[in-house]
Design a protein around this motif. Structure first.
Motif, short mmCIF file in Angstrom:
data_model
loop_
_atom_site.label_atom_id
_atom_site.label_comp_id
_atom_site.label_asym_id
_atom_site.label_seq_id
_atom_site.Cartn_x
_atom_site.Cartn_y
_atom_site.Cartn_z
N LEU A 148 0.80 -1.18 -0.20
CA LEU A 148 -0.08 -0.23 -0.03
C LEU A 148 1.29 1.16 0.11
N ALA A 149 1.98 1.00 1.26
CA ALA A 149 2.97 2.49 0.77
C ALA A 149 3.45 2.51 -0.28
N SER A 150 3.97 1.06 -0.94
CA SER A 150 4.67 1.71 -2.36
C SER A 150 3.90 2.05 -3.84
N PHE A 151 2.69 1.42 -3.66
CA PHE A 151 1.41 1.93 -4.41
C PHE A 151 1.23 3.88 -3.71
N ALA A 152 0.82 3.72 -2.96
CA ALA A 152 0.29 5.36 -2.52
C ALA A 152 1.89 6.41 -3.35
N GLY A 153 3.23 5.96 -2.58
CA GLY A 153 4.33 6.38 -3.04
C GLY A 153 4.23 7.09 -4.04
N ARG A 154 4.21 5.78 -5.20
CA ARG A 154 4.49 5.60 -6.59
C ARG A 154 3.02 6.57 -7.91
N VAL A 155 1.45 6.66 -6.64
CA VAL A 155 0.46 7.50 -7.18
C VAL A 155 1.02 9.47 -7.14
N LEU A 156 1.62 9.38 -5.94
CA LEU A 156 1.76 10.77 -4.95
C LEU A 156 2.82 11.11 -5.87
N ILE A 157 3.25 10.29 -6.17
CA ILE A 157 4.84 11.03 -7.49
C ILE A 157 4.63 10.62 -8.69
N ALA A 158 3.71 10.45 -9.48
CA ALA A 158 2.98 10.38 -10.52
C ALA A 158 2.19 12.04 -10.33
N ALA A 159 1.66 11.98 -9.58
CA ALA A 159 1.28 13.22 -9.45
C ALA A 159 1.58 14.39 -10.17
N LEU A 160 2.64 14.52 -9.81
CA LEU A 160 3.10 15.54 -10.07
C LEU A 160 3.75 15.60 -11.54
N PHE A 161 4.28 14.72 -12.33
CA PHE A 161 4.28 14.54 -13.15
C PHE A 161 2.64 14.86 -14.40
N LEU A 162 1.97 14.48 -13.47
CA LEU A 162 0.33 14.31 -14.19
C LEU A 162 -0.04 16.03 -14.53
N ALA A 163 0.86 16.53 -13.32
CA ALA A 163 0.27 18.13 -12.89
C ALA A 163 0.44 18.97 -13.90
N GLY A 164 2.30 18.33 -14.38
CA GLY A 164 3.23 19.02 -15.40
C GLY A 164 2.39 19.34 -17.04
N ALA A 165 2.47 17.70 -16.92
CA ALA A 165 1.41 17.45 -18.15
C ALA A 165 0.63 17.89 -18.06
N GLY A 218 12.39 -0.93 -6.05
CA GLY A 218 10.52 -1.91 -6.75
C GLY A 218 9.67 -0.64 -6.59
N GLY A 219 8.34 -1.19 -7.11
CA GLY A 219 7.41 -0.69 -6.72
C GLY A 219 6.59 -1.53 -5.54
N GLY A 220 6.38 -2.51 -5.58
CA GLY A 220 5.60 -3.08 -4.33
C GLY A 220 5.13 -3.86 -4.98
N ALA A 221 4.06 -4.71 -5.09
CA ALA A 221 3.53 -6.18 -6.06
C ALA A 221 3.05 -5.40 -6.59
N TRP A 222 1.94 -4.57 -6.27
CA TRP A 222 0.72 -3.82 -6.66
C TRP A 222 0.83 -3.30 -7.89
N ARG A 223 1.17 -4.07 -8.87
CA ARG A 223 1.43 -2.88 -10.48
C ARG A 223 1.14 -4.32 -11.18
N LEU A 224 1.23 -4.19 -12.36
CA LEU A 224 1.45 -4.48 -14.16
C LEU A 224 2.65 -4.79 -14.27
N ARG A 225 2.44 -6.08 -14.32
CA ARG A 225 3.74 -7.52 -15.10
C ARG A 225 3.39 -8.36 -16.24
N PHE A 226 4.05 -8.28 -16.68
CA PHE A 226 3.79 -8.96 -18.37
C PHE A 226 5.11 -10.07 -18.04
N ALA A 227 4.45 -11.10 -18.79
CA ALA A 227 5.14 -12.40 -18.72
C ALA A 227 6.18 -12.63 -19.48
#
Length: 125
Positions: free
Chosen positions: A7-24, A115-124
């Motif tokens: 949960l912490a890894s996912f939340a951290g990724r989303v918070l960092i991503a929010a900055l770049f989304l706002a920049g876009a 890494g970003g924790g287990a809550w992420r997409l992975r491709f075989a």
């Protein structure tokens, strides 16, 4: 404990991503400030559109956890390089952005390294 780490890894990724989304979004709505900053450094205004697309794509990749380590590393380098646009010692606001960029680069380096924790997409393979 593992659930909290994910949960912490996912939340951290989303918070960092929010900055770049706002920049876009900022670049899409009003490209003039970023474009002027590029031009002042002798770079073409059109790079603002490249940065907008990169910001958007990298933010989505962070949220979804796609190619997380290379994306996080590229974002760290992006923050380090773009920090110099804000290296204006006489302007406290710009200096706070300069320092913020290095702090975000640090967070991105942690993501790239840990890494970003287990809550992420992975491709075989």
């Amino acid at each position: 404990m593992q659930r909290w780490n994910n949960l912490a890894s996912f939340a951290g990724r989303v918070l960092i991503a929010a900055l770049f989304l706002a920049g876009a979004v900022q670049k899409a709505i009003d490209s003039a400030p970023a474009g002027e900053m590029l031009v002042n450094w002798g770079l073409p205004f059109g790079l603002v559109w490249v940065a907008m697309v990169y910001n958007l794509g990298a933010a989505v990749a962070l949220i979804l956890g796609i190619a997380l380590r290379p994306v996080a590393l590229s974002l760290a380098l992006y923050c380090m390089v773009t920090s110099f646009f804000h290296l204006i010692p006489d302007d406290p606001w710009q200096m706070s952005i300069f320092v913020k960029n290095w702090a975000i680069a640090g967070g991105c380096l942690v993501l790239a390294g840990q890494g970003g924790g287990a809550w992420r997409l992975r491709f075989a393979p």
